[in-house]
Design an enzyme around this catalytic site. Sequence first.
Site, PDB file in Angstrom:
ATOM      1  N   LYS A  73     -28.534  21.229  24.311  1.00 30.67           N
ATOM      2  CA  LYS A  73     -28.755  19.783  24.317  1.00 30.67           C
ATOM      3  C   LYS A  73     -28.051  19.134  25.508  1.00 30.67           C
ATOM      4  O   LYS A  73     -28.653  18.344  26.248  1.00 30.67           O
ATOM      5  CB  LYS A  73     -28.251  19.148  23.021  1.00 30.67           C
ATOM      6  N   ASP A  92     -31.166  15.385  20.056  1.00 27.73           N
ATOM      7  CA  ASP A  92     -30.007  15.109  19.206  1.00 27.73           C
ATOM      8  C   ASP A  92     -30.504  14.642  17.846  1.00 27.73           C
ATOM      9  O   ASP A  92     -31.703  14.736  17.550  1.00 27.73           O
ATOM     10  CB  ASP A  92     -29.097  14.063  19.864  1.00 27.73           C
TER      11      ASP A  92
END
Length: 228
Positions: free
Chosen positions: A121, A139
């Site tokens: 991420k 996220d």
Amino acid sequence: MIQKERYQKLIAYFEENMPNPETELQYKNPYELLVAVILSAQCTDKRVNIVTPGLFKRFPNAASLSRSDSEEVFDYIKSISYPNNKAKHLVGMAKILTEEFENQVPDTIDELTKMPGVGRKTANVIASVIHNQPTMAVDTHVFRVSHRLGLVPLKAKTPLLVEKELVKHFDETVIPRAHHWLILHGRYTCLARSPKCGECGLTEICKSYPKILKEGISKVDGKLPSIN
């Protein structure tokens, strides 16, 4: 509504209402953004922005941070979630950035994820924001909004599967902005516990909206995958 049309309407809405979305993390260079994104894991951008000015004043670059230790760094970030681990990650990241990458934040996911505290991420955020690459960081906001709107199928139960679905349907030129669109929409409109459906301009394309009106958000989200 077919999936292609749902994406087209979403893009049209955000291009009109949020044409130039940006990260809310405050930074002046790639090094500072990398530090801020590492700190932002399971923490609000607002809190990170409170902490980073003092941290960057003490450690203005990777070289200075690499010469420190986790105990000193901890003192600057102790109000952040998981400060012990993040302090260790920051020092380790700085050493690799200095020794292996000559203080230049790399532009590939493989190279970025070599550094402590940099998962997929975080790497996707850096590649997108700094290097303008078509990467999609997933996220909790992106994960939640993508499922509620119906941008991804219920079988996409992991961040990686959601990422692949979104990248498949968004044009490469749109992906860097789409990442911010979904995050900001989840942060300010499609809230986790109390979505502001009455203020949302995407109810027309939202698969969950009719169910939310009928059953309530708790029952709707109970049927969706979760990474919380």
